[in-house]
Write an enzyme that holds these catalytic residues in place. Structure first.
Site, PDB file in Angstrom:
ATOM      1  N   ARG A   1       0.710  -1.086   0.178  1.00  0.00           N
ATOM      2  CA  ARG A   1      -0.035  -0.167   0.055  1.00  0.00           C
ATOM      3  C   ARG A   1       0.795   1.282  -0.198  1.00  0.00           C
ATOM      4  NH1 ARG A   1      -5.174  -1.616   3.890  1.00  0.00           N
ATOM      5  NH2 ARG A   1      -6.641  -2.048   2.080  1.00  0.00           N
TER       6      ARG A   1
ATOM      7  N   LYS B   1     -13.671  -9.162   8.099  1.00  0.00           N
ATOM      8  CA  LYS B   1     -14.619  -7.874   8.281  1.00  0.00           C
ATOM      9  C   LYS B   1     -16.116  -8.051   7.795  1.00  0.00           C
ATOM     10  CE  LYS B   1     -10.993  -4.548   7.677  1.00  0.00           C
ATOM     11  NZ  LYS B   1     -10.306  -3.684   6.761  1.00  0.00           N
TER      12      LYS B   1
ATOM     13  N   GLY C   1      -6.112  -5.047   1.691  1.00  0.00           N
ATOM     14  CA  GLY C   1      -4.501  -5.042   2.275  1.00  0.00           C
ATOM     15  C   GLY C   1      -4.112  -6.572   2.638  1.00  0.00           C
TER      16      GLY C   1
ATOM     17  N   GLY D   1     -12.740  -3.560   0.659  1.00  0.00           N
ATOM     18  CA  GLY D   1     -14.114  -2.948   0.851  1.00  0.00           C
ATOM     19  C   GLY D   1     -14.393  -1.921  -0.336  1.00  0.00           C
TER      20      GLY D   1
HETATM   21  N1  LIG Z   1     -11.370 -18.352   9.656  1.00  0.00           N
HETATM   22  C1  LIG Z   1     -11.166 -17.090  10.232  1.00  0.00           C
HETATM   23  N2  LIG Z   1     -11.129 -16.847  11.399  1.00  0.00           N
HETATM   24  C2  LIG Z   1     -10.474 -15.745  11.871  1.00  0.00           C
HETATM   25  N3  LIG Z   1     -10.053 -14.655  11.085  1.00  0.00           N
HETATM   26  C3  LIG Z   1      -9.824 -15.005   9.874  1.00  0.00           C
HETATM   27  C4  LIG Z   1     -10.322 -16.110   9.179  1.00  0.00           C
HETATM   28  N4  LIG Z   1     -10.115 -16.102   8.056  1.00  0.00           N
HETATM   29  C5  LIG Z   1      -9.459 -15.312   7.793  1.00  0.00           C
HETATM   30  N5  LIG Z   1      -9.232 -14.371   8.838  1.00  0.00           N
HETATM   31  C6  LIG Z   1      -8.688 -13.132   8.901  1.00  0.00           C
HETATM   32  O1  LIG Z   1      -9.116 -11.975   8.219  1.00  0.00           O
HETATM   33  C7  LIG Z   1      -7.957 -11.073   7.967  1.00  0.00           C
HETATM   34  C8  LIG Z   1      -8.204 -10.239   6.842  1.00  0.00           C
HETATM   35  O2  LIG Z   1      -9.762 -10.193   6.447  1.00  0.00           O
HETATM   36  P1  LIG Z   1     -10.062  -8.897   5.805  1.00  0.00           P
HETATM   37  O3  LIG Z   1      -9.704  -7.616   6.579  1.00  0.00           O
HETATM   38  O4  LIG Z   1     -11.282  -8.752   5.423  1.00  0.00           O
HETATM   39  O5  LIG Z   1      -9.177  -8.669   4.399  1.00  0.00           O
HETATM   40  P2  LIG Z   1      -8.775  -7.692   3.433  1.00  0.00           P
HETATM   41  O6  LIG Z   1      -7.666  -6.991   4.293  1.00  0.00           O
HETATM   42  O7  LIG Z   1      -7.902  -8.247   2.438  1.00  0.00           O
HETATM   43  O8  LIG Z   1      -9.832  -7.161   2.877  1.00  0.00           O
HETATM   44  C9  LIG Z   1      -6.698 -11.692   8.027  1.00  0.00           C
HETATM   45  O9  LIG Z   1      -6.010 -10.796   9.242  1.00  0.00           O
HETATM   46  C10 LIG Z   1      -7.054 -13.158   8.481  1.00  0.00           C
HETATM   47  O10 LIG Z   1      -6.383 -13.792   9.526  1.00  0.00           O
HETATM   48  O1  LIG Z   2      -8.017  -2.136   4.782  1.00  0.00           O
HETATM   49  C1  LIG Z   2      -8.920  -1.466   4.513  1.00  0.00           C
HETATM   50  O2  LIG Z   2      -9.951  -2.174   3.886  1.00  0.00           O
HETATM   51  P1  LIG Z   2     -10.036  -3.614   3.376  1.00  0.00           P
HETATM   52  O3  LIG Z   2      -9.650  -4.583   4.487  1.00  0.00           O
HETATM   53  O4  LIG Z   2     -11.432  -3.746   2.901  1.00  0.00           O
HETATM   54  O5  LIG Z   2      -9.068  -3.533   2.117  1.00  0.00           O
HETATM   55  C2  LIG Z   2      -8.709   0.070   4.434  1.00  0.00           C
HETATM   56  O6  LIG Z   2      -7.735   0.566   4.619  1.00  0.00           O
HETATM   57  C3  LIG Z   2     -10.111   0.724   5.174  1.00  0.00           C
HETATM   58  O7  LIG Z   2     -10.129   0.133   6.423  1.00  0.00           O
HETATM   59  P2  LIG Z   2     -11.565   0.106   7.401  1.00  0.00           P
HETATM   60  O8  LIG Z   2     -12.298  -1.169   6.949  1.00  0.00           O
HETATM   61  O9  LIG Z   2     -10.960   0.084   8.987  1.00  0.00           O
HETATM   62  O10 LIG Z   2     -12.432   1.303   7.031  1.00  0.00           O
END
Ligand SMILES: Nc1ncnc2c1ncn2[C@@H]1O[C@H](COP(=O)(O)OP(=O)(O)O)[C@@H](O)[C@H]1O
Ligand SMILES: O=C(OP(=O)(O)O)[C@H](O)COP(=O)(O)O
Length: 399
Positions: A38, A199, A351, A374
């Protein structure tokens, strides 16, 4: 006349307030930056501004400190990494508004960069409150938004300041929008969407839209646990958002009506603790007390990889498991390989998802690596991104 771009502004000597998304993954044990993509993604805009003698003031959030100062979420390591990548010092202010920020801005010379402290240490950031917006805006002469990953948030530093300063998109924002537009309104079909990660409350609503747009939806990670709970499985100690179970039930009912391909895990890798060196494979109806589902199981892996065959467009956000731990990374790695092998147009966003693909050594084989998870989901649904909408308004105005 077309929209204005960065080059339309004379930034020399000006205080340019740049919002980036430096919300980088941190190592869960050491707190060190585990993936700096990033930061790297924002370098073209940062270099352009510094080369053109801007006095560059950079804003970002890191994690979710919930409006309080959290020492492990300070931006000092990010300033150090940026400085190393740029090959020039980057000053760091210990606040993003007030005396500390103002003094640091006043000391800034043309061609120099300053990183303000995590904007989410102030609760007003996420509330987009006017007084806070004005304080941030007072630090700059021009607002440049390059934080695509946070463009789906209508926060003070992503949206609010855009109303008080001339505002324009940075190069990353532009690049993301044009790459994602390819998979947007008219994706080449079959279109497969993969959603995982942690998330859940943020992204579960998006799945309803994806069920309309995509030909197939694949669910993994923490997100899958909530759906499995909605199907009546006891997910024991797994990450489940109980207040979203009804919503998940509604989506499953909708899916039953439409017959849309919607894939959930049939087996998972469980452990009692994240520190377990290896997990145990269990069917989803077989979890025992204390079990946490931390990855999809081997049967699910095969099913999901097979489901990618023939896809012409693939969008993936959210890892299939806790990929940061080797014992729970196999599902994510298998899907990463499947996406990398696809002949279709492939996009991976978020991320942690981007970090997971980098960890698997497959980034080069993906057509578009998006800094936003997101944000890309919202964009692909065709919904407005507040951080972009404010720029579009202002980019029509004369310089
Ligand atoms: N089954 C699970 N239980 C708990 N945490 C999980 C599970 N699967 C994935 N994760 C966690 O989800 C996190 C990433 O989720 P998210 O922030 O939604 O993805 P991104 O950053 O790609 O948008 C990682 O830190 C991972 O460890
Ligand atoms: O990591 C982010 O979103 P993402 O995990 O959906 O890619 C952005 O920095 C937004 O963070 P936020 O979901 O805490 O508002």
């Amino acid at each position: 006349m077309g929209k204005k771009t960065l080059e339309d502004y004379d930034v020399a000597g000006k205080r340019v307030l740049l919002r980036v998304d430096f919300n980088v993954p941190l190592d869960k044990e050491t707190g060190a930056i585990s993936n700096d993509e990033r930061i790297q993604a924002a370098l073209p805009t940062i270099r352009y501004l510094l080369d053109h003698e801007a006095r560059l003031i950079i804003m970002s959030h890191l994690g979710r400190p919930k409006g309080q100062v959290v020492d492990s979420l300070r931006l000092d390591p990010v300033a150090d990494r940026l400085s190393a990548l740029l090959g020039q010092p980057v000053a760091k202010a210990d606040d993003c508004i007030g005396e500390l920020a103002e003094k640091a801005v006043a000391d800034l010379q043309p061609g120099q960069a300053l990183l303000l402290e995590n904007v989410r240490f102030h609760p007003e950031e996420e509330k987009n409150s006017l007084e806070f917006v004005k304080k941030l805006a007072a630090l700059g002469d021009i607002f440049v938004n390059d934080a695509f990953g946070t463009a789906h948030r209508a926060h003070a530093s992503t949206e609010g300041v855009g109303h008080f300063l001339p505002a324009v998109a940075g190069y990353l924002m532009k690049k993301e929008i044009s790459a994602l537009a390819r998979a947007g309104k008219r994706p080449v079909r079959p279109y497969v969407a993969i959603i995982g990660g942690a998330k859940i409350s943020d992204k579960i609503l998006v799945i309803e839209e994806l069920m309309k747009i995509a030909d197939k939806v694949i669910i993994g990670g923490g997100m899958a646990n909530t759906f499995l709970a909605a199907q009546g499985y006891d997910m024991q100690a797994s990450l489940v958002e109980t207040d979203k179970i009804d919503l998940a039930k509604g989506l499953l009912d909708q899916q039953a009506e439409t017959g849309k391909a919607f894939l959930l895990p049939t087996d998972v890798v469980v452990a009692k603790s994240l520190d377990d060196a290896e997990g145990t494979v269990k069917k989803v109806d077989d979890l025992a007390a204390g079990d946490m589902a931390l990855d999809i199981g081997p049967a699910t892996r095969d099913l999901y990889v097979k489901a990618l065959e023939g896809a012409q467009t693939i969008f993936w956000n959210g890892p299939m498991g806790v990929f940061e731990k080797e014992a729970f990374a196999q599902g994510t790695n298998a899907l990463a390989q499947g996406v990398a092998d696809s002949a279709g147009y492939t996009i991976i966003g978020g991320g942690d998802s981007v970090a997971a693909v980098a960890q698997a050594g497959l980034s080069e084989q993906i057509d578009h690596i998006s800094t936003g998870g997101g944000a890309s989901l919202v964009f692909l649904e065709g919904r407005m991104l507040p951080g972009l909408a404010v720029l579009e308004e202002r980019e029509d105005e004369p310089v």
